[in-house]
Design a protein around this motif. Structure first.
Motif, PDB file in Angstrom:
ATOM      1  N   VAL A 171       0.845  -1.195   0.000  1.00  0.00           N
ATOM      2  CA  VAL A 171       0.000   0.000   0.000  1.00  0.00           C
ATOM      3  C   VAL A 171       0.879   1.243   0.000  1.00  0.00           C
ATOM      4  N   ASP A 172       0.531   2.193  -0.860  1.00  0.00           N
ATOM      5  CA  ASP A 172       1.206   3.487  -0.915  1.00  0.00           C
ATOM      6  C   ASP A 172       0.170   4.555  -0.564  1.00  0.00           C
ATOM      7  N   PHE A 173       0.426   5.342   0.467  1.00  0.00           N
ATOM      8  CA  PHE A 173      -0.513   6.390   0.863  1.00  0.00           C
ATOM      9  C   PHE A 173      -0.229   7.666   0.082  1.00  0.00           C
ATOM     10  N   LYS A 174      -1.309   8.289  -0.410  1.00  0.00           N
ATOM     11  CA  LYS A 174      -1.184   9.486  -1.229  1.00  0.00           C
ATOM     12  C   LYS A 174      -2.144  10.564  -0.751  1.00  0.00           C
ATOM     13  N   THR A 175      -1.760  11.812  -0.989  1.00  0.00           N
ATOM     14  CA  THR A 175      -2.668  12.937  -0.822  1.00  0.00           C
ATOM     15  C   THR A 175      -2.854  13.582  -2.193  1.00  0.00           C
ATOM     16  N   GLY A 176      -3.984  14.226  -2.385  1.00  0.00           N
ATOM     17  CA  GLY A 176      -4.209  14.906  -3.656  1.00  0.00           C
ATOM     18  C   GLY A 176      -4.780  13.989  -4.724  1.00  0.00           C
ATOM     19  N   THR A 177      -4.514  14.347  -5.976  1.00  0.00           N
ATOM     20  CA  THR A 177      -5.116  13.695  -7.138  1.00  0.00           C
ATOM     21  C   THR A 177      -4.384  12.413  -7.508  1.00  0.00           C
ATOM     22  N   SER A 178      -5.138  11.432  -7.991  1.00  0.00           N
ATOM     23  CA  SER A 178      -4.518  10.203  -8.480  1.00  0.00           C
ATOM     24  C   SER A 178      -3.862  10.458  -9.831  1.00  0.00           C
ATOM     25  N   LEU A 179      -2.678   9.905 -10.013  1.00  0.00           N
ATOM     26  CA  LEU A 179      -1.913  10.074 -11.248  1.00  0.00           C
ATOM     27  C   LEU A 179      -1.441   8.711 -11.744  1.00  0.00           C
ATOM     28  N   PRO A 180      -1.285   8.542 -13.063  1.00  0.00           N
ATOM     29  CA  PRO A 180      -0.800   7.262 -13.590  1.00  0.00           C
ATOM     30  C   PRO A 180       0.545   6.841 -13.009  1.00  0.00           C
ATOM     31  N   VAL A 181       1.388   7.822 -12.667  1.00  0.00           N
ATOM     32  CA  VAL A 181       2.714   7.490 -12.146  1.00  0.00           C
ATOM     33  C   VAL A 181       2.622   6.766 -10.809  1.00  0.00           C
ATOM     34  N   HIS A 182       1.542   6.965 -10.067  1.00  0.00           N
ATOM     35  CA  HIS A 182       1.386   6.273  -8.788  1.00  0.00           C
ATOM     36  C   HIS A 182       1.304   4.759  -8.998  1.00  0.00           C
ATOM     37  N   ARG A 183       0.610   4.345 -10.049  1.00  0.00           N
ATOM     38  CA  ARG A 183       0.530   2.918 -10.368  1.00  0.00           C
ATOM     39  C   ARG A 183       1.901   2.385 -10.758  1.00  0.00           C
ATOM     40  N   GLU A 184       2.652   3.182 -11.517  1.00  0.00           N
ATOM     41  CA  GLU A 184       3.981   2.743 -11.938  1.00  0.00           C
ATOM     42  C   GLU A 184       4.927   2.626 -10.746  1.00  0.00           C
ATOM     43  N   ASP A 185       4.780   3.519  -9.764  1.00  0.00           N
ATOM     44  CA  ASP A 185       5.593   3.424  -8.547  1.00  0.00           C
ATOM     45  C   ASP A 185       5.392   2.072  -7.870  1.00  0.00           C
ATOM     46  N   LEU A 186       4.135   1.673  -7.734  1.00  0.00           N
ATOM     47  CA  LEU A 186       3.831   0.408  -7.066  1.00  0.00           C
ATOM     48  C   LEU A 186       4.310  -0.785  -7.881  1.00  0.00           C
ATOM     49  N   ARG A 187       4.211  -0.690  -9.179  1.00  0.00           N
ATOM     50  CA  ARG A 187       4.709  -1.783 -10.024  1.00  0.00           C
ATOM     51  C   ARG A 187       6.225  -1.932  -9.881  1.00  0.00           C
ATOM     52  N   PHE A 188       6.910  -0.816  -9.709  1.00  0.00           N
ATOM     53  CA  PHE A 188       8.353  -0.858  -9.464  1.00  0.00           C
ATOM     54  C   PHE A 188       8.640  -1.607  -8.165  1.00  0.00           C
ATOM     55  N   TYR A 189       7.846  -1.333  -7.124  1.00  0.00           N
ATOM     56  CA  TYR A 189       8.002  -2.068  -5.868  1.00  0.00           C
ATOM     57  C   TYR A 189       7.756  -3.561  -6.074  1.00  0.00           C
ATOM     58  N   ALA A 190       6.769  -3.887  -6.904  1.00  0.00           N
ATOM     59  CA  ALA A 190       6.456  -5.299  -7.156  1.00  0.00           C
ATOM     60  C   ALA A 190       7.639  -6.012  -7.805  1.00  0.00           C
ATOM     61  N   VAL A 191       8.323  -5.320  -8.711  1.00  0.00           N
ATOM     62  CA  VAL A 191       9.504  -5.907  -9.352  1.00  0.00           C
ATOM     63  C   VAL A 191      10.600  -6.152  -8.321  1.00  0.00           C
ATOM     64  N   ILE A 192      10.854  -5.164  -7.464  1.00  0.00           N
ATOM     65  CA  ILE A 192      11.899  -5.337  -6.443  1.00  0.00           C
ATOM     66  C   ILE A 192      11.552  -6.498  -5.514  1.00  0.00           C
ATOM     67  N   GLU A 193      10.296  -6.550  -5.077  1.00  0.00           N
ATOM     68  CA  GLU A 193       9.868  -7.620  -4.172  1.00  0.00           C
ATOM     69  C   GLU A 193      10.042  -8.990  -4.819  1.00  0.00           C
ATOM     70  N   THR A 194       9.715  -9.090  -6.095  1.00  0.00           N
ATOM     71  CA  THR A 194       9.852 -10.363  -6.806  1.00  0.00           C
ATOM     72  C   THR A 194      11.314 -10.769  -6.924  1.00  0.00           C
ATOM     73  N   LEU A 195      12.175  -9.810  -7.243  1.00  0.00           N
ATOM     74  CA  LEU A 195      13.605 -10.104  -7.318  1.00  0.00           C
ATOM     75  C   LEU A 195      14.166 -10.473  -5.948  1.00  0.00           C
ATOM     76  N   ARG A 196      13.631  -9.855  -4.917  1.00  0.00           N
ATOM     77  CA  ARG A 196      14.165 -10.026  -3.562  1.00  0.00           C
ATOM     78  C   ARG A 196      13.860 -11.408  -2.989  1.00  0.00           C
TER      79      ARG A 196
END
Length: 227
Positions: A171-196
């Motif tokens: 989970v990533d907590f955000k304030t303000g408007t939702s942006l496409p980059v927020h989804r990409e941030d989480l996908r980046f975390y998913a890649v790191i977690e999978t590699l880890r």
């Protein structure tokens, strides 16, 4: 295999770098360079400056971290003040800024942080130990014999993998408007977690405190490949 696929793509580009130079990637650098490379290069040349809107996120995240493990009843301003005190005690970055900030800016920061933290408490139930809540968890993966470093810090994770079966929610907590980059941030975390650990998270969720609304995505092989 994810690691092999990434290293196959990355290794030819490393030939252009000095042998003693590594590549460090985090979500901010990736989102900036993919958004506008010219802006990214310009900001890289400038010294980073803390401001109230930027500092608010760090204070709220620290307050949430404390709340998950706090053993007594509390009011939101109490934990925000504790978060501010702990961050100010750090002899770097935000700590330096807080030590010299004006009283007006500090009051504004406290007000905004109390608002966001209160919204978290209104929308989220107490996190039970059985859910395995972990806050502000640092993730790191290395590729190409350590020459490429992927680094991230997760606001909140719940659950855990069961053997080779995905079970963790990030989970990533955000304030303000939702942006496409927020989804990409989480996908980046998913890649790191999978590699880890070799197992991807089960789900990714951006939670917007102002709206009390999550935007979630189930992690699939296609998700990892797209990232």
């Amino acid at each position: 295999h994810l690691r092999a696929a990434l290293e196959t793509v990355l290794e030819p580009h490393l030939d252009n770098l000095p042998s003693n130079e590594d590549v460090y990637l985090n979500k901010h650098r990736l989102s900036q360079v993919h958004g506008c490379e010219a802006k990214f290069l310009a900001e890289e040349a400038e010294e980073f400056e803390w401001r109230v809107p930027i500092a608010r996120g760090s204070v709220v995240h620290k307050a949430i971290e404390l709340a998950v493990h706090w053993r007594r009843e509390f009011e939101p301003p109490t934990l925000v003040d504790e978060a501010l005190a702990r961050l100010e005690a750090e002899d770097r970055g935000l700590g330096h800024w807080l030590q010299g900030v004006s009283e007006a800016e500090r009051a504004e920061l406290r007000s905004l942080a109390v608002d966001s933290f209160t919204k978290f408490l209104e929308c989220w139930p107490p996190l039970q130990p059985a859910w395995r809540p972990v806050t502000e968890s640092r993730l790191r993966a290395e590729l190409c014999d350590g020459r490429v470093i992927l680094d991230g810090k997760v606001d909140l994770s719940l659950g855990a993998a069961h053997g080779r079966t995905a079970g963790k929610v990030i989970v990533d907590f955000k304030t303000g408007t939702s942006l496409p980059v927020h989804r990409e941030d989480l996908r980046f975390y998913a890649v790191i977690e999978t590699l880890r650990i070799g197992v991807p998270p089960r789900m990714l969720s951006s939670y917007y405190l102002d709206r009390g609304h999550p935007i979630s995505e189930t992690v699939s092989l296609e998700t990892l490949e797209a990232t």
